[in-house]
Design an enzyme around this catalytic site. Structure first.
Site, PDB file in Angstrom:
ATOM      1  N   CYS A 183      36.105  18.131 -47.510  1.00  0.00           N
ATOM      2  CA  CYS A 183      35.028  19.060 -47.866  1.00  0.00           C
ATOM      3  C   CYS A 183      35.133  20.319 -46.996  1.00  0.00           C
ATOM      4  O   CYS A 183      35.264  20.210 -45.773  1.00  0.00           O
ATOM      5  CB  CYS A 183      33.675  18.389 -47.621  1.00  0.00           C
ATOM      6  SG  CYS A 183      32.338  19.580 -47.417  1.00  0.00           S
ATOM      7  N   HIS A 224      17.640  24.076 -38.111  1.00  0.00           N
ATOM      8  CA  HIS A 224      16.437  24.096 -38.945  1.00  0.00           C
ATOM      9  C   HIS A 224      15.386  24.997 -38.325  1.00  0.00           C
ATOM     10  O   HIS A 224      14.712  25.766 -39.017  1.00  0.00           O
ATOM     11  CB  HIS A 224      15.838  22.695 -39.087  1.00  0.00           C
ATOM     12  CG  HIS A 224      16.775  21.692 -39.648  1.00  0.00           C
ATOM     13  ND1 HIS A 224      16.963  20.458 -39.102  1.00  0.00           N
ATOM     14  CD2 HIS A 224      17.600  21.749 -40.717  1.00  0.00           C
ATOM     15  CE1 HIS A 224      17.855  19.788 -39.811  1.00  0.00           C
ATOM     16  NE2 HIS A 224      18.266  20.557 -40.786  1.00  0.00           N
ATOM     17  N   HIS A 238      16.722  19.815 -36.111  1.00  0.00           N
ATOM     18  CA  HIS A 238      17.574  20.342 -35.041  1.00  0.00           C
ATOM     19  C   HIS A 238      17.441  21.862 -34.975  1.00  0.00           C
ATOM     20  O   HIS A 238      16.701  22.482 -35.745  1.00  0.00           O
ATOM     21  CB  HIS A 238      19.023  19.860 -35.191  1.00  0.00           C
ATOM     22  CG  HIS A 238      19.742  20.359 -36.412  1.00  0.00           C
ATOM     23  ND1 HIS A 238      20.080  21.673 -36.611  1.00  0.00           N
ATOM     24  CD2 HIS A 238      20.203  19.704 -37.503  1.00  0.00           C
ATOM     25  CE1 HIS A 238      20.719  21.804 -37.749  1.00  0.00           C
ATOM     26  NE2 HIS A 238      20.795  20.615 -38.327  1.00  0.00           N
ATOM     27  N   CYS A 257      31.154  15.388 -52.372  1.00  0.00           N
ATOM     28  CA  CYS A 257      30.856  15.309 -50.935  1.00  0.00           C
ATOM     29  C   CYS A 257      29.399  14.884 -50.804  1.00  0.00           C
ATOM     30  O   CYS A 257      28.502  15.604 -51.226  1.00  0.00           O
ATOM     31  CB  CYS A 257      31.089  16.647 -50.236  1.00  0.00           C
ATOM     32  SG  CYS A 257      30.432  16.636 -48.547  1.00  0.00           S
ATOM     33  N   HIS A 259      31.847  20.340 -44.464  1.00  0.00           N
ATOM     34  CA  HIS A 259      31.650  19.276 -43.486  1.00  0.00           C
ATOM     35  C   HIS A 259      32.940  18.697 -42.925  1.00  0.00           C
ATOM     36  O   HIS A 259      32.897  17.879 -42.012  1.00  0.00           O
ATOM     37  CB  HIS A 259      30.814  18.138 -44.099  1.00  0.00           C
ATOM     38  CG  HIS A 259      29.416  18.563 -44.422  1.00  0.00           C
ATOM     39  ND1 HIS A 259      29.050  19.040 -45.655  1.00  0.00           N
ATOM     40  CD2 HIS A 259      28.308  18.628 -43.651  1.00  0.00           C
ATOM     41  CE1 HIS A 259      27.766  19.361 -45.626  1.00  0.00           C
ATOM     42  NE2 HIS A 259      27.296  19.127 -44.438  1.00  0.00           N
ATOM     43  N   CYS A 290      27.161  17.303 -48.662  1.00  0.00           N
ATOM     44  CA  CYS A 290      26.707  18.497 -49.401  1.00  0.00           C
ATOM     45  C   CYS A 290      25.883  18.117 -50.609  1.00  0.00           C
ATOM     46  O   CYS A 290      25.187  18.955 -51.152  1.00  0.00           O
ATOM     47  CB  CYS A 290      27.871  19.311 -49.951  1.00  0.00           C
ATOM     48  SG  CYS A 290      28.920  20.113 -48.771  1.00  0.00           S
ATOM     49  N   LYS A 330      23.637  17.784 -38.558  1.00  0.00           N
ATOM     50  CA  LYS A 330      23.450  16.353 -38.338  1.00  0.00           C
ATOM     51  C   LYS A 330      24.749  15.621 -38.619  1.00  0.00           C
ATOM     52  O   LYS A 330      25.144  14.706 -37.916  1.00  0.00           O
ATOM     53  CB  LYS A 330      22.363  15.842 -39.296  1.00  0.00           C
ATOM     54  CG  LYS A 330      20.987  16.268 -38.879  1.00  0.00           C
ATOM     55  CD  LYS A 330      19.947  15.989 -39.926  1.00  0.00           C
ATOM     56  CE  LYS A 330      19.917  17.034 -41.009  1.00  0.00           C
ATOM     57  NZ  LYS A 330      18.587  17.238 -41.605  1.00  0.00           N
ATOM     58  N   LYS A 336      29.520  24.786 -36.861  1.00  0.00           N
ATOM     59  CA  LYS A 336      28.167  24.730 -37.410  1.00  0.00           C
ATOM     60  C   LYS A 336      27.456  23.510 -36.832  1.00  0.00           C
ATOM     61  O   LYS A 336      27.999  22.425 -36.812  1.00  0.00           O
ATOM     62  CB  LYS A 336      28.209  24.613 -38.927  1.00  0.00           C
ATOM     63  CG  LYS A 336      26.809  24.458 -39.522  1.00  0.00           C
ATOM     64  CD  LYS A 336      26.831  24.413 -41.025  1.00  0.00           C
ATOM     65  CE  LYS A 336      25.421  24.318 -41.587  1.00  0.00           C
ATOM     66  NZ  LYS A 336      24.994  22.989 -41.906  1.00  0.00           N
TER      67      LYS A 336
HETATM   68  O1  ME8 Z   1      20.628  21.893 -47.311  1.00  0.00           O
HETATM   69  N1  ME8 Z   1      22.485  27.350 -38.263  1.00  0.00           N
HETATM   70  O2  ME8 Z   1      18.968  20.768 -46.142  1.00  0.00           O
HETATM   71  P1  ME8 Z   1      19.532  20.790 -44.646  1.00  0.00           P
HETATM   72  C1  ME8 Z   1      21.543  27.998 -38.980  1.00  0.00           C
HETATM   73  N2  ME8 Z   1      17.933  19.902 -48.342  1.00  0.00           N
HETATM   74  N3  ME8 Z   1      20.808  27.416 -39.916  1.00  0.00           N
HETATM   75  C2  ME8 Z   1      20.991  26.116 -40.115  1.00  0.00           C
HETATM   76  C3  ME8 Z   1      21.951  25.359 -39.408  1.00  0.00           C
HETATM   77  C4  ME8 Z   1      22.712  26.042 -38.430  1.00  0.00           C
HETATM   78  N4  ME8 Z   1      23.602  25.419 -37.673  1.00  0.00           N
HETATM   79  N5  ME8 Z   1      21.916  24.099 -39.843  1.00  0.00           N
HETATM   80  C5  ME8 Z   1      20.950  24.056 -40.798  1.00  0.00           C
HETATM   81  C6  ME8 Z   1      19.595  21.260 -47.260  1.00  0.00           C
HETATM   82  N6  ME8 Z   1      20.408  25.276 -40.954  1.00  0.00           N
HETATM   83  C7  ME8 Z   1      18.805  20.992 -48.518  1.00  0.00           C
HETATM   84  C8  ME8 Z   1      18.055  22.265 -48.860  1.00  0.00           C
HETATM   85  S1  ME8 Z   1      16.404  23.669 -50.428  1.00  0.00           S
HETATM   86  C9  ME8 Z   1      15.839  23.550 -51.981  1.00  0.00           C
HETATM   87  C10 ME8 Z   1      17.273  22.185 -50.133  1.00  0.00           C
HETATM   88  C11 ME8 Z   1      19.330  25.628 -41.879  1.00  0.00           C
HETATM   89  O3  ME8 Z   1      18.641  19.860 -43.902  1.00  0.00           O
HETATM   90  C12 ME8 Z   1      19.801  26.644 -42.905  1.00  0.00           C
HETATM   91  O4  ME8 Z   1      18.694  27.352 -43.406  1.00  0.00           O
HETATM   92  O5  ME8 Z   1      20.988  20.547 -44.618  1.00  0.00           O
HETATM   93  C13 ME8 Z   1      20.385  25.749 -43.958  1.00  0.00           C
HETATM   94  O6  ME8 Z   1      20.477  26.406 -45.199  1.00  0.00           O
HETATM   95  C14 ME8 Z   1      19.380  24.621 -43.979  1.00  0.00           C
HETATM   96  O7  ME8 Z   1      18.995  24.463 -42.614  1.00  0.00           O
HETATM   97  C15 ME8 Z   1      19.977  23.352 -44.534  1.00  0.00           C
HETATM   98  O8  ME8 Z   1      19.210  22.254 -44.158  1.00  0.00           O
END
Ligand code: ME8
Length: 505
Positions: A145, A23, A20, A128, A148, A131, A299, A296
């Site tokens: 949480c 990301h 999304h 959670c 979320h 998270c 997903k 925020k």
């Molecule tokens: O946390 N605004 O994965 P994730 C800006 N798998 N950045 C965003 C965002 C938003 N609304 N939503 C997501 C994880 N991001 C773990 C990470 S790393 C070793 C493991 C970005 O799929 C942002 O960089 O939930 C956030 O930290 C990351 O996506 C989390 O992606």
């Protein structure tokens, strides 16, 4: 110039659903930074990938009636395709289900275990799943949480624990000795606050779940998903499989992450590395959130915007430019469609697009379509030098919005220069040639400086002003030195590059 290694990472994204806008946000920032470093001659390693283990993925797979591996195999390519469409120049894409990653996780677990920092214990806690994190009662907001706003689950497990509590002083000392390692500073201070607030041991294994990397000394347990996921930064560059490659690329220059995963990246991760005797990262870039309607985008919250829809609408570079220019790095930004169109109209249509079209039109009419050479003592030369210095400062200090504003200052100066000289009203001859040569040279420098943000556009500008080869083949600082446009090149008018967009009422 000596070739330097520069490595940077994005988080590896959970495969519980497709990519999304949030990301894309972090990944585009990483991409532009990687591209800037290639321009300055660094040998770059830019890593992204997918996080495929853990309860969240297991549950998503169960809901879809698939095995977690089948589920991950369906989603991971969607991330790869999205990054391709967004022109992301990652050098590697790691999936945590790959054998090279399993080898790295096993090695790191064993190193921390051998150091005495992983021990067996029983744990009861509030978890959670979104998270993949335990919370204390006090950390919950209205019993939910804090990130979320979802109910937490009460778990009791016999787990192996990582003795994080032993690392409080060492972490604070390390950060005190490395000021500025976390950027921007206010986000770094939030991480230091977490450490000062006291550190609790965290469990690094699960027996309630089979979907993960088995602990090498006790295979009834699989590694906790965050221990597993963080290790991608090592396993991707050879930890556990290729020592020579690992010593070439570790420590990483920048981990880019969102503010939601600071605890794991700036507290857990350096402590795990310290325990294993591995050098700490050189830097962390902590981004804010892109909000949709003040929430925020995630997903789990269900308010996601598909970046590929926006690309179809506004173009890859229109979208990339918006992401990089709109919000100062580290701050939260609110995504609105109107904001996207406004940014596009003002900076891309009115400034860059207009400059290119004016220059090509006047060269066609007054210079027989052949671009003249610039003057050595052009009034624009100073604007170009300043734009280069400030653009460089912006990228190197991880402030893309400032870098782009600096590059756009040269576009604005060139438009103002044309308006002051009005070459369109002047008879063909030396005076027009001088002004147009200067404007073409400014456009050449703009193409180079803007290329990390809008690579396709930069190449298009490069070609239309008659320059051969690739913008990505240019090297700074030489490519920003005034006087590089040779003149006597055919300039092409072409279609308008960024046609203005109506803002819907
Ligand atoms: O946390 N605004 O994965 P994730 C800006 N798998 N950045 C965003 C965002 C938003 N609304 N939503 C997501 C994880 N991001 C773990 C990470 S790393 C070793 C493991 C970005 O799929 C942002 O960089 O939930 C956030 O930290 C990351 O996506 C989390 O992606």
């Amino acid at each position: 110039m000596a070739v330097a290694n520069f490595s940077l990472t994005t988080p590896i994204y959970y495969v519980n659903a497709k990519p999304h806008l949030g990301h894309a946000y972090t990944t585009i920032i990483g991409d532009a930074l990687a591209r800037w470093h290639r321009l300055i001659g660094d040998d770059v390693h830019f890593l992204t990938g997918t996080d495929e283990h853990g309860l969240k993925i297991q549950q998503a797979a169960d809901a879809a009636g698939m095995t977690p591996q089948q589920f991950a195999d369906g989603i991971a390519p969607q991330f790869q395709q999205a990054w391709k469409k967004l022109n992301i120049s990652n050098d590697d894409f790691i999936r945590t289900t790959e054998p090279r990653h399993y080898a790295g996780v096993a090695k790191l677990l064993q190193a921390c275990y051998d150091a005495g920092d992983i021990e067996l214990d029983t744990y009861t806690g509030l978890y959670c799943v979104a998270c993949e994190l335990y919370y204390t009662e006090e950390e919950l907001v209205d019993g939910l949480c804090p990130i979320h706003k979802l109910p937490v689950e009460s778990f009791e497990e016999e787990n192996y624990f990582f003795r994080l509590s032993r690392f409080e002083g060492r972490l604070l000392d390390w950060y005190a000795g490395h000021p500025g390692a976390m950027t921007p500073e206010f986000r770094g201070n939030e991480a230091l606050g977490l450490i000062r607030g006291g550190l609790r041991d965290f469990s690094v294994s699960r027996t309630s779940l089979a979907w993960g990397v088995p602990l090498p000394w006790d295979t009834k347990h699989v590694a906790y998903v965050w221990f597993d996921a963080l290790t991608n930064y090592l396993s991707s560059v050879g930890y556990g499989t290729d020592d020579e490659r690992f010593s070439e690329w570790w420590p990483v220059d920048y981990h880019l992450l969102g503010k939601d995963i600071v605890r794991q990246h700036c507290v857990y991760w350096p402590a795990m590395l310290m325990s294993a005797g591995i050098a700490l990262p050189k830097g962390w870039g902590i981004g804010g959130w892109l909000l949709a309607g003040g929430e925020k985008m995630s997903k789990t919250s269900g308010n996601v915007i598909d970046p590929l829809d926006l690309v179809d609408d506004i173009g890859v570079d229109g979208f990339r430019y918006y992401v990089l220019a709109e919000t100062p790095y580290g701050q939260d930004g609110d995504f609105t469609y109107e904001g996207l169109l406004n940014r596009y109209n003002s900076d891309l249509a009115n400034n860059l697009g207009n400059l290119l079209s004016r220059v090509a039109t006047v060269v066609a009419k007054k210079c027989d379509g052949i671009g003249p050479a610039p003057r050595a003592d052009s009034p624009l030369a100073t604007a170009a030098a300043t734009a280069y210095e400030s653009t460089s400062d912006g990228w190197l200090s991880l402030q893309p919005s400032r870098a782009l504003d600096a590059t756009w200052s040269l576009i604005r100066a060139t438009n103002a220069y044309l308006e002051a000289n009005e070459p369109w009203k002047t008879e063909p001859g030396a005076a027009v040639d001088a002004v147009m040569g200067d404007a073409l040279e400014a456009l050449r420098i703009v193409a180079v400086l803007a290329s990390p943000a809008i690579p396709d556009t930069a190449q298009e500008v490069w070609g239309r002003i008659g320059l051969p080869g690739l913008v990505v083949g240019q090297r700074l600082p030489n490519a920003a030195a005034w006087g590089g446009y040779p003149g006597a090149l055919a300039v092409t008018k072409g279609e308008p590059m960024f046609p203005r967009r109506q803002i819907p009422a």
